[in-house]
Design a protein around this motif. Structure first.
Motif, mmCIF file in Angstrom:
data_model
loop_
_atom_site.group_PDB
_atom_site.id
_atom_site.type_symbol
_atom_site.label_atom_id
_atom_site.label_comp_id
_atom_site.label_asym_id
_atom_site.label_seq_id
_atom_site.Cartn_x
_atom_site.Cartn_y
_atom_site.Cartn_z
ATOM 1 N N GLN A 160 15.957 -3.298 -4.272
ATOM 2 C CA GLN A 160 16.450 -2.927 -2.941
ATOM 3 C C GLN A 160 15.485 -1.890 -2.391
ATOM 4 O OE1 GLN A 160 19.734 0.127 -2.813
ATOM 5 N NE2 GLN A 160 20.152 -0.675 -4.847
ATOM 6 N N ALA A 161 15.653 -1.562 -1.113
ATOM 7 C CA ALA A 161 14.764 -0.571 -0.507
ATOM 8 C C ALA A 161 15.062 0.816 -1.076
ATOM 9 C CB ALA A 161 14.960 -0.558 1.000
ATOM 10 N N VAL A 162 13.998 1.593 -1.275
ATOM 11 C CA VAL A 162 14.167 2.967 -1.752
ATOM 12 C C VAL A 162 13.361 3.911 -0.857
ATOM 13 C CG1 VAL A 162 14.639 2.438 -4.190
ATOM 14 C CG2 VAL A 162 12.266 2.643 -3.448
ATOM 15 N N LEU A 163 13.790 5.164 -0.842
ATOM 16 C CA LEU A 163 13.007 6.191 -0.161
ATOM 17 C C LEU A 163 12.233 6.937 -1.232
ATOM 18 C CD1 LEU A 163 12.732 7.685 2.738
ATOM 19 C CD2 LEU A 163 13.897 9.510 1.524
ATOM 20 N N ILE A 164 10.914 6.955 -1.106
ATOM 21 C CA ILE A 164 10.093 7.628 -2.116
ATOM 22 C C ILE A 164 9.407 8.845 -1.506
ATOM 23 C CG2 ILE A 164 9.695 5.537 -3.472
ATOM 24 C CD1 ILE A 164 6.928 5.300 -2.177
ATOM 25 N N GLY A 206 8.073 7.478 1.977
ATOM 26 C CA GLY A 206 7.966 6.081 2.396
ATOM 27 C C GLY A 206 9.255 5.327 2.124
ATOM 28 N N ILE A 207 9.435 4.252 2.876
ATOM 29 C CA ILE A 207 10.539 3.338 2.606
ATOM 30 C C ILE A 207 9.913 2.015 2.181
ATOM 31 C CG2 ILE A 207 12.476 2.045 3.581
ATOM 32 C CD1 ILE A 207 12.886 4.339 5.577
ATOM 33 N N ASP A 253 0.815 -1.225 0.000
ATOM 34 C CA ASP A 253 0.000 0.000 0.000
ATOM 35 C C ASP A 253 0.842 1.266 0.000
ATOM 36 O OD1 ASP A 253 -2.268 -1.557 0.118
ATOM 37 O OD2 ASP A 253 -2.357 -1.538 2.304
ATOM 38 N N ILE A 254 2.137 1.136 0.318
ATOM 39 C CA ILE A 254 2.959 2.336 0.535
ATOM 40 C C ILE A 254 3.076 3.242 -0.705
ATOM 41 C CG2 ILE A 254 5.300 3.152 1.142
ATOM 42 C CD1 ILE A 254 5.364 0.954 3.285
#
Ligand code: PRP
Ligand code: ZN
Length: 291
Positions: A184-188, A71-72, A58-59
């Protein structure tokens, strides 16, 4: 969920592969986060930041719609959802691969052999793009969870799913085949965030801290002693990122060298340093590096 206290709202995965690592990174940034267990919202005590815990799927949409400002989340989820958001940073953790996996007994030697096969996945958008790029027509079976059991149930020939440690594949008697997408994880962030001056300043300040944590992770602080006569030889070996610090010791013949080096360099120079006359080697982690 409406919160209008002016704080920057950050969405983090509620329960899953990225939860602990996301919070660990935020703590390394110096944010005071406590008692997040089972709570949906935590306010950071020493920064105008609210952390909202959501399902990772949902992020992207919540950030797009402004329910959260940033969001991460895994880039796999971002790409699959196609939300209109901005990727601010690649965070270097939560690395995993979306890939085609096949039953242990099956042979899949070329991508072309996917033609006409049934592939179960929770990532139909990314898979479709991959198949199109390779000019392959296959039957995508969309399943929202437990994709790995599809082949044994006879629902699909193969699966296309996220693999991190590989444990899930192994316990379902599946093996890796072709990679489809590296994640990989991202900051959006929300596309309109820059119109809100206060929140945009908060984001800039948060990004500064994240950048300092990311650069610190790649570096270590090396300390060692050596004699004046070996100093030049020892210095030649140290791949310092910036000019090293040299300090006299109480024993006038000896000096201490302090230098910041890349984390991956130490073990390849350790022996050479000792042979050149270095002693008392210490390698320390760096928590933050302001660049
Ligand atoms: C993925 C995937 C597997 C698991 C694989 O789920 O669907 O269940 O990770 O990890 P492993 O190789 O370490 O065993 P994900 O963490 O993305 O969770 P979600 O799809 O439930 O959000
Ligand atoms: Zn999920």
């Amino acid at each position: 969920m409406k919160l209008e206290n002016g704080n920057l709202k950050l969405a983090v995965q509620k329960k899953g592969r990225l939860t602990e690592k996301s919070l660990a990174m935020l703590k390394d940034c110096g944010f005071d986060i406590e008692n997040y267990n089972e709570r949906l919202l935590v306010t950071v005590k020493n920064f105008s930041l609210d952390i909202i815990f959501l399902r990772d799927d949902d992020i992207p949409e919540y950030v797009q719609d402004g329910v959260a400002d940033i969001g991460i989340v895994g880039n796999n989820v971002v790409q699959e959802k196609g939300a209109k958001i901005e990727i601010c940073r690649y965070l270097g953790f939560g690395k995993c691969n979306l890939l085609i996996a096949v039953p242990e007994s099956a042979e899949l030697n070329s991508v072309q052999e996917l033609k006409g096969k049934k592939i179960a996945t929770s990532y139909p958008v990314i898979l479709k793009k991959y198949l199109n790029e390779n000019n392959i027509e296959a039957n995508i079976i969309e399943i929202s969870g437990s994709v790995e059991i599809a082949p044994s149930l006879g629902v699909a020939d193969y699966i296309c799913d996220i693999v991190s440690t590989g444990n899930t594949l192994k316990s379902n008697k599946l093996k890796k085949s072709f990679p489809v997408f590296e994640s990989q994880a991202v900051l959006i962030s929300n596309n309109n965030l820059r119109n809100d001056e206060i929140k945009f300043d908060l984001l800039k300040s948060l990004l500064k801290r994240i950048d300092s944590v990311l650069s610190a992770e790649k570096s270590n602080y090396l300390m060692l002693n050596t004699s004046q006569s070996s100093l030049n030889e020892v210095l030649k070996i140290i791949p310092a990122l910036k000019s090293p610090t040299i300090m006299p010791l109480a024993d006038g013949e000896m000096v201490a060298i302090h230098a910041v080096i890349s984390s991956d360099k130490f073990w390849s120079i350790e022996d050479k340093l000792k042979i050149a006359g270095a002693s008392g080697l210490l390698l320390l982690p760096i928590n933050n590096m302001i660049v």
